[in-house]
Design an enzyme around this catalytic site. Structure first.
Site, PDB file in Angstrom:
ATOM      1  N   HIS A   1      -2.843   7.888   5.923  1.00  0.00           N
ATOM      2  CA  HIS A   1      -3.156   6.617   5.284  1.00  0.00           C
ATOM      3  C   HIS A   1      -4.596   6.235   5.655  1.00  0.00           C
ATOM      4  O   HIS A   1      -5.367   5.893   4.776  1.00  0.00           O
ATOM      5  CB  HIS A   1      -2.147   5.552   5.744  1.00  0.00           C
ATOM      6  CG  HIS A   1      -2.248   4.274   4.983  1.00  0.00           C
ATOM      7  ND1 HIS A   1      -2.068   4.210   3.621  1.00  0.00           N
ATOM      8  CD2 HIS A   1      -2.523   2.997   5.383  1.00  0.00           C
ATOM      9  CE1 HIS A   1      -2.224   2.958   3.219  1.00  0.00           C
ATOM     10  NE2 HIS A   1      -2.498   2.200   4.276  1.00  0.00           N
TER      11      HIS A   1
ATOM     12  N   HIS B   1      -9.531   2.451  -0.754  1.00  0.00           N
ATOM     13  CA  HIS B   1      -8.098   2.175  -0.670  1.00  0.00           C
ATOM     14  C   HIS B   1      -7.658   1.539  -1.989  1.00  0.00           C
ATOM     15  O   HIS B   1      -7.972   0.380  -2.263  1.00  0.00           O
ATOM     16  CB  HIS B   1      -7.830   1.238   0.506  1.00  0.00           C
ATOM     17  CG  HIS B   1      -6.384   1.018   0.807  1.00  0.00           C
ATOM     18  ND1 HIS B   1      -5.374   1.491  -0.005  1.00  0.00           N
ATOM     19  CD2 HIS B   1      -5.773   0.370   1.827  1.00  0.00           C
ATOM     20  CE1 HIS B   1      -4.215   1.149   0.514  1.00  0.00           C
ATOM     21  NE2 HIS B   1      -4.429   0.468   1.621  1.00  0.00           N
TER      22      HIS B   1
ATOM     23  N   CYS C   1       0.799  -1.230   0.000  1.00  0.00           N
ATOM     24  CA  CYS C   1       0.000   0.000   0.000  1.00  0.00           C
ATOM     25  C   CYS C   1       0.833   1.282   0.000  1.00  0.00           C
ATOM     26  O   CYS C   1       0.288   2.364  -0.181  1.00  0.00           O
ATOM     27  CB  CYS C   1      -0.941  -0.005   1.192  1.00  0.00           C
ATOM     28  SG  CYS C   1      -1.774  -1.577   1.371  1.00  0.00           S
TER      29      CYS C   1
END
Lengths: 413, 353
Positions: free
Chosen positions: A304, A341, A171
Site C-alpha cells: 500500500h 494514491h 482505500c
C-alpha cells in the site's frame, strides 16, 4: 510451487482474462506499467480546481483518454470518474475478447463489482455550490453524482444489463471489489465478472487530505525514513475475472489466476492503523491460506505504501512480523511513488500492476526511497533489479476505517 | 429461480420514525410526519419522516467516544446493529461480518466540510469533519463499538443494494469468511438531501415521495435453529436509468417472480405504486403497512422485517419486490422459519392463502 486447480467438487479457479488501467502515467495499462518501471513521476500542479490556501498544490493528475464512440454532448454529461472508468473497462473487456465490433459486450449479463470512495464528486461540489448560494441545485449535478450513476454509465457504454454492486471501503475498495468478484465466482454465483475501481481528483477530497496534513509537498517517498506524506492520484483499474472453465470454454487466454483474497478490519482508529499491523497480517494470512501457499511463495508484493508517517510505519512492521526480520522475499515496492494514491481505484490499479509483474517477471522499483525503513530495507525492489520468474504476486491495500485487503495472483501455465 | 441456499434471520434491528425496535415498526403510534426546510431556501419546507432524537436511549451513543464526531447516520447504524447482537457473546462477535449499506451516506458532514472551507478558506478546513465524510466511516464506527471482528464492507446504492448486501452475506457465510453476518442500512434526512430530492423533482406535490431516515439490520446465519424467518436473495437485479428502461426492468422482474406466492407491496405510496399495482394485479397480495417514507436500503430493510411479520402457518412464503429508486430493481423471497425446503413448485402441506 504451482496452484492445484480444477479438482472435482472444488471451488472454481478464478482466471484473469483481461485488464485495463488509466493512471497519471498513461491512458492504458501497458503505458502506465512501462512508465512505472522507468520511474516516471506523475506529479504535476493541480489545475482541475483552485488549490489556493492548501499546503500542497500538486497531485498525480491524469489525462482523460479519448472515447471516440462518444459525442461531446455525451461526454459533458459524464463525471470525470466515468471518463476514467470507461476506457479502463474497455481495455479489460477487449483484452478478454468480450467486445463485439460496435463496442458492446459479448456477455451482456455479466455483473459489475465496482469501487470508489467519492463517485462523481465534482458534480456533487457544483450542486453544493449552488445551494450554498441560495439557488436550487441543478438536476444535472445531483443526478450524476452518486456512485450508482457510474455503474449505469458503464452499463450503458457496453450494453450491459446485469446487476451491479458498488463497494466503498475507502482505500481498499478496489481490492475489495476484485476480491468480491472472485468470491462471486468461487461461490458459483457468477461465471464472469467485470470488476474494478475508479476515482477522480476532487476539491473536497484534496482539501480534506490537505487539512489532515498528510499530503506531501515534496516527492512521495514510501517507506523512506524521510517520507513526508502522500501524493493524491486518480484513474481507474479493471480486471475481467471468470471461472477457468468458463474462460477455457470460450477459448480465452488466462493471464493468471486470482487464487486468494483476504480481508480484515482494524478497529483501532478511524484514520490511523493499529501500530502492530495485526489486521494487515490477518488479511495476508487469509489470502495465502485460501491458496494453500506458504508465505515464502510470494515473489513480489505491491504494498500500500502511501508515504505517510503512520501508515508506512505500521505497514513495514506488519511485513516484518509476517515475513520475518530481515526478509528479502517477496520483493516489494509501492507504485504510489509514481502514480499517486488513487483511493478507491488504488487497489484495482495496483492489482493490474501485480498481474503485469507476474506475467512479465519485471519488478517495479521502489523509487524515491534513498533511506528506507529498516523493517523493509532488504526487500525493497531496487532500480535496475533484474527481472525474474514469479509464480505468485500479492497486492495489499489499507484504508480509512480500518479496511485491510490482500489479493494473491498466481501464474497459470 | 429460488432454489438457492436460504439464509436464516435470527434477529432484527430497527430505528425508524415509528420508534426504536421492530415492535414499533408494525404500527405507527403517533404521527411521524414533520416539516424540514431546504438548505438553499430554509423558509420553504417539505414533509419528512424523522427519527425522534429526544429519546433518552440516544444519549448512550452520543456519549460513546468513538461516535463523538459522528452524526445521526452512525448512531442509527450502531443502534440497529446493537439490537441484533443482543445475546451474541464477545467470542462469537469476533467472527461476525458486517455489511453496511448507504445511499446518501454522510452527506451532512460533506456539506458541512465543504461549506466550512469555502466560507473560511481552504487553509482553515476542518481535519475533524473530513474523516466522517467517508462512506465507510459509520461502518468502521459500528464494527468498533459493537466489537465485530469479522470482515466489514460498505455498499452504496438504493433499495436494491439491500439485496446485494444479503447476497454478499450469504457468500461470506458459504465461503466460511464469517460464522454470522449482519446486514445493516442507515440513512439520515438532512436539509441538503432534501435539496437534492427537490432538484430531482421528487418532492413535487403530484409525487407521494416523503424522505425518511433510520436504520435496519438483520443478523444472518446458515443455521435454522432459533431463526425468526428465512430468506433467499434474487438471482439478479435489473438496472435502469430512464422511465422506459424502468418499465422494461419492472416487467422482467415480474416475469422472474415465482407464481402463486403472495406479494408484499412495497411501492404503494411511492411514485412506483401504480407500476407495481399493474404488474402484480394477477398475483395474490400479502398486504402492506402504513407508509413510513423512503429511505432507500433502510426502507428495504423495514419492508423485509414488516413482510416477515406477516408470515404464518397459513402464509408460509412472501415475495418482496424492492423498487430501487435510482438504478436497480430486485427482490427477496421470505419463508417461514423451518420451512425453507418449500417452494411454489413444491408447496408446503397447507395451501397458501
Amino acid at each position: 510451487m504451482r496452484v492445484v486447480i480444477s479438482k472435482r467438487g472444488a471451488k472454481p479457479a478464478v482466471a484473469v482474462t483481461g485488464m485495463g488501467a488509466v493512471t497519471a502515467l498513461g491512458g492504458d495499462a501497458f503505458s502506465s506499467w512501462k512508465r512505472v518501471l522507468e520511474g516516471s513521476d506523475g506529479t504535476r500542479p493541480v489545475d482541475l480546481f483552485e488549490t489556493e490556501g492548501c499546503r500542497c498544490r500538486s497531485a498525480a493528475q491524469a489525462a482523460i483518454p479519448l472515447l471516440p464512440s462518444r459525442t461531446s454532448a455525451e461526454l459533458r454529461r459524464l463525471p470525470r470518474t466515468s471518463r476514467f472508468a470507461i476506457p479502463a473497462a474497455w481495455e479489460a473487456l477487449a483484452q478478454a475478447d468480450l467486445l463485439i465490433a460496435n463496442g458492446q459486450a459479448k456477455l451482456p449479463q455479466i455483473p459489475l463489482c465496482l469501487a470508489t470512495t467519492e463517485g462523481g464528486m465534482e458534480f456533487g461540489e457544483r450542486f453544493l455550490e449552488e445551494i450554498l448560494a441560495g439557488r436550487k441545485g441543478r438536476l444535472r449535478w445531483v443526478g450524476r453524482y452518486q456512485p450508482e450513476q457510474q455503474a449505469i454509465d458503464l452499463q450503458r457504454c457496453f450494453g450491459l444489463c446485469g446487476r451491479s454492486v458498488v463497494i466503498a471501503n475507502s482505500c481498499s475498495s478496489g481490492a475489495d471489489a476484485l476480491g468480491y468478484a472472485a468470491q462471486l465466482i468461487w461461490s458459483g454465483e457468477a461465471a464472469c465478472v467485470l470488476a474494478g475501481g475508479f476515482e477522480a481528483l476532487a476539491e473536497t477530497v484534496f482539501v480534506g487530505f490537505d487539512s489532515l496534513r498528510i499530503l506531501t509537498t515534496e516527492r512521495c517517498a514510501p517507506f523512506d525514513r524521510g517520507r513526508s506524506g502522500l501524493l493524491l492520484g486518480e484513474g481507474a483499474g479493471f480486471l475481467v475475472l471468470e471461472s477457468l472453465e468458463h474462460a477455457l470454454s470460450r477459448r480465452a487466454r488466462p493471464l493468471c489466476l486470482l487464487t486468494g483474497y483476504g480481508q480484515a478490519t482494524d478497529r483501532y482508529h478511524l484514520t490511523q492503523p493499529s501500530p502492530d499491523g495485526g489486521a494487515l497480517c490477518q488479511a495476508m494470512e487469509s489470502a495465502l491460506a485460501q491458496a494453500k501457499l506458504p508465505r515464502e511463495a510470494v515473489g513480489y508484493l505491491n504494498a500500500h505504501g502511501t508515504g505517510t508517517s503512520l501508515n508506512d510505519e505500521a505497514e513495514a512492521r506488519a511485513y516484518s512480523r509476517f515475513f520475518g526480520a530481515g526478509w528479502q522475499t517477496p520483493r516489494m515496492s509501492s507504485t504510489k511513488a509514481m502514480i499517486g494514491h488513487a483511493l478507491g481505484a488504488a487497489g484495482a490499479i495496483e492489482a493490474v500492476f501485480s498481474v503485469l509483474a507476474l506475467s512479465t517477471g519485471q519488478l517495479p522499483p521502489q523509487w524515491n526511497t534513498p533511506d528506507p525503513l529498516p523493517e523493509v530495507e532488504q526487500a525493497l525492489v531496487r532500480p535496475l533489479e533484474s527481472s525474474r520468474p514469479l509464480n505468485h504476486t500479492m497486492s495489499v491495500n489499507v484504508g480509512f476505517g480500518g479496511s485491510n485487503a490482500a489479493l494473491l495472483f498466481s501464474r497459470y501455465d | 429461480m429460488t432454489d438457492r441456499s436460504p439464509l436464516h434471520v435470527s434477529a432484527v434491528g430497527v430505528v425508524s420514525p415509528a420508534g426504536l425496535g421492530a415492535e414499533q415498526l408494525a404500527q405507527l403510534h403517533r404521527p411521524a410526519e414533520k416539516e424540514m426546510g431546504l438548505s438553499s431556501s430554509p423558509s420553504r419546507s417539505f414533509p419528512v419522516f424523522l427519527v425522534d432524537r429526544s429519546d433518552p436511549r440516544w444519549n448512550t451513543w452520543a456519549a460513546e467516544p468513538r461516535l463523538r464526531r459522528a452524526g445521526g447516520l452512525a448512531q442509527f447504524l450502531v443502534e440497529a446493529i446493537h439490537q441484533v447482537l443482543f445475546g451474541v457473546s464477545e467470542q462469537e462477535r469476533s467472527r461476525v461480518g458486517l455489511i453496511a449499506v448507504f445511499n446518501n451516506g454522510s452527506i451532512a458532514h460533506t456539506a458541512r466540510f465543504f461549506a466550512g472551507y469555502r466560507g473560511q478558506g481552504r487553509r482553515f478546513a476542518s481535519p475533524l469533519f473530513f474523516p466522517e465524510t467517508v462512506y465507510n466511516a459509520a461502518t468502521s464506527h459500528a464494527a468498533a463499538v459493537c466489537g465485530l471482528g469479522g470482515p466489514t464492507c460498505s455498499l452504496v446504492g438504493d433499495e436494491s443494494a439491500w439485496v446485494e448486501g444479503i447476497r454478499m452475506a450469504r457468500i461470506w457465510l458459504e465461503l466460511g469468511r464469517a460464522t454470522m453476518a449482519v446486514v445493516a442500512a442507515a440513512e439520515e434526512v438532512t436539509s441538503v438531501s432534501l435539496d437534492a430530492f427537490h432538484s430531482a423533482r421528487w418532492l413535487r406535490k403530484s409525487r407521494p415521495f416523503r424522505p425518511s431516515e433510520g436504520s435496519a439490520a438483520l443478523l444472518l446465519t446458515t443455521r435454522p435453529q432459533d431463526a425468526l424467518f428465512a430468506l433467499v436473495d434474487a438471482p439478479t437485479s435489473f438496472p435502469y436509468r430512464s422511465q422506459e428502461e424502468l418499465a422494461s426492468a419492472a416487467a422482467k422482474l415480474a416475469c422472474e417472480l415465482p407464481p402463486g406466492i403472495p406479494v408484499y407491496h412495497t411501492a404503494e405510496a411511492s411514485w412506483l405504486g401504480s407500476l407495481e399495482k399493474t404488474l402484480f394485479r394477477q398475483m395474490p397480495s400479502a398486504g402492506s403497512f402504513p407508509y413510513l417514507g423512503e429511505a432507500f436500503a433502510v426502507s428495504a430493510g423495514w419492508h423485509t422485517i414488516r413482510a416477515a411479520s406477516l408470515l404464518s402457518e397459513r402464509r408460509r412464503e412472501i415475495l418482496l419486490p424492492l423498487w430501487g429508486s435510482i438504478h436497480q430493481l430486485s427482490w427477496l423471497h421470505l419463508r417461514l422459519a423451518g420451512d425453507v425446503g418449500a417452494t411454489a413448485a413444491n408447496p408446503p402441506s397447507e395451501p397458501i392463502q
